[in-house]
Each structure stands twice: as C-alpha cells, then as structure tokens.
Write a protein that holds these residues in place. Structure first.
Motif, PDB file in Angstrom:
ATOM      1  N   SER A   1     140.952   6.471  32.616  1.00 28.42           N
ATOM      2  CA  SER A   1     142.039   6.155  33.548  1.00 28.42           C
ATOM      3  C   SER A   1     143.272   7.002  33.233  1.00 28.42           C
ATOM      4  O   SER A   1     143.970   7.455  34.146  1.00 28.42           O
ATOM      5  N   GLY A   2     143.550   7.240  31.967  1.00 32.10           N
ATOM      6  CA  GLY A   2     144.669   8.099  31.592  1.00 32.10           C
ATOM      7  C   GLY A   2     144.470   9.541  32.023  1.00 32.10           C
ATOM      8  O   GLY A   2     145.401  10.187  32.518  1.00 32.10           O
ATOM      9  N   LEU A   3     143.250  10.055  31.855  1.00 30.09           N
ATOM     10  CA  LEU A   3     142.973  11.434  32.270  1.00 30.09           C
ATOM     11  C   LEU A   3     143.059  11.589  33.785  1.00 30.09           C
ATOM     12  O   LEU A   3     143.624  12.570  34.284  1.00 30.09           O
ATOM     13  N   ILE A   4     142.506  10.633  34.523  1.00 30.81           N
ATOM     14  CA  ILE A   4     142.575  10.687  35.989  1.00 30.81           C
ATOM     15  C   ILE A   4     144.024  10.603  36.459  1.00 30.81           C
ATOM     16  O   ILE A   4     144.472  11.391  37.298  1.00 30.81           O
ATOM     17  N   ALA A   5     144.775   9.659  35.902  1.00 29.75           N
ATOM     18  CA  ALA A   5     146.183   9.528  36.270  1.00 29.75           C
ATOM     19  C   ALA A   5     146.974  10.772  35.867  1.00 29.75           C
ATOM     20  O   ALA A   5     147.875  11.206  36.596  1.00 29.75           O
ATOM     21  N   GLY A   6     146.628  11.367  34.743  1.00 24.96           N
ATOM     22  CA  GLY A   6     147.302  12.592  34.307  1.00 24.96           C
ATOM     23  C   GLY A   6     147.052  13.755  35.245  1.00 24.96           C
ATOM     24  O   GLY A   6     147.965  14.517  35.560  1.00 24.96           O
ATOM     25  N   VAL A   7     145.817  13.883  35.694  1.00 28.58           N
ATOM     26  CA  VAL A   7     145.496  14.947  36.654  1.00 28.58           C
ATOM     27  C   VAL A   7     146.234  14.707  37.974  1.00 28.58           C
ATOM     28  O   VAL A   7     146.775  15.639  38.571  1.00 28.58           O
ATOM     29  N   LEU A   8     146.288  13.448  38.419  1.00 30.59           N
ATOM     30  CA  LEU A   8     147.021  13.129  39.648  1.00 30.59           C
ATOM     31  C   LEU A   8     148.510  13.421  39.487  1.00 30.59           C
ATOM     32  O   LEU A   8     149.157  13.940  40.406  1.00 30.59           O
ATOM     33  N   LEU A   9     149.072  13.085  38.327  1.00 31.44           N
ATOM     34  CA  LEU A   9     150.481  13.368  38.074  1.00 31.44           C
ATOM     35  C   LEU A   9     150.727  14.874  38.029  1.00 31.44           C
ATOM     36  O   LEU A   9     151.725  15.364  38.564  1.00 31.44           O
TER      37      LEU A   9
END
Length: 152
Positions: free
Chosen positions: A21-29
């Motif tokens: 979830s952190g990696l996905i949110a990081g890519v989105l950010l």
C-alpha cells in the motif's frame, strides 16, 4: 538456527500489506508530482529553513504541512522491515545463508547504483535520488531474498 534480530512470522502479512500500500501510494504521489493538500496540518519542524520569502526559519517551529508523504514513507519503511525481518515458516541454516547473502548483495548493489547517480545525476534530480535511496536497500534485500528463496 537461532537469530535474535528476527520477529515472528505472523508479522509478514501485515508487513506486505503496509509495504504494497505504501509503494502504490508512493507511485500515485509521484505521478501527481507531490501536489497534495490532503491531510494538511500543523506539525513541529525541528528545523525550518524552507521559507524563502518570510523570516520564519529556525529551530523548533510549528509549520503547516501535508503529512501524506511522511505517512507513505513510514508505511514503506515499517512494511519493509516487517517483511524483511520476519521469520520464515522454516528458519534453517539455508534460509539464514540466503538472508545474509541477500543483505550483503543489496547493500553492495545499492551503493553501486548510488555511485552511478553521483557521477551522472545532478541538481534537484539528485536530491530525488537520495530520497528514494532511503528505501532501496530494504527493497533490494526483499526482492533478492524472495527471488533466491523462490528459485531454490
């Protein structure tokens, strides 16, 4: 093989959830170019030197900041530590060797990538490389360890 630094296997699944979830949110950010006003609040800054047009720089300042990027970074770090340092179901000497070799490989590979960046990347882009470099040793370790475990 008795290892003091490993935590229980039950933390591996929550670790994977936090990490992904952190990696996905990081890519989105990253895709939104860090333009987030979501979760903006007053926070304590140990040092605030980012104010170009005001006299608000100094130590121990209360500033207004979006904490989304901090939460994402914490998710990636905690998730990566839980995944990387949770025991396997069977923690034997072979897994210990894979873990040790993967950790050494990840550190060496990370510094090779960092040396490449030092030589060929400049200005503010280099700062971005340093920010991402906080996560890469842990991610390289997890990828390498799971790859070797799956391969064998």
């Amino acid at each position: 093989m008795e290892t003091n630094y490993l935590i229980s296997n039950k933390y591996k699944i929550p670790g994977w959830l936090l990490l992904t979830s952190g990696l996905i949110a990081g890519v989105l950010l990253l895709a939104s170019e860090f333009e987030s006003n979501f979760l903006e609040m007053k926070v304590l800054a140990l040092y605030n030197g980012d104010s170009l047009f005001t006299n608000d720089e100094g130590f121990f300042k209360i500033i207004e900041n979006s904490i989304v990027d901090e939460i994402i970074a914490i998710f990636i770090i905690i998730g990566g530590l839980l995944v990387g340092f949770s025991k396997e179901k069977v923690e034997d000497e072979f897994i210990y060797k894979l873990r040790k070799d993967s950790l050494v490989w990840a550190i060496i590979f990370n510094y090779i990538v960092l040396m490449f960046a030092i030589v060929f990347i400049y200005d503010f882009t280099f700062f971005n490389v340093l920010v991402y470099n906080m996560f890469t040793p842990l991610l390289f370790f997890i990828i390498r360890f799971n790859f070797l475990k799956y391969k064998s």
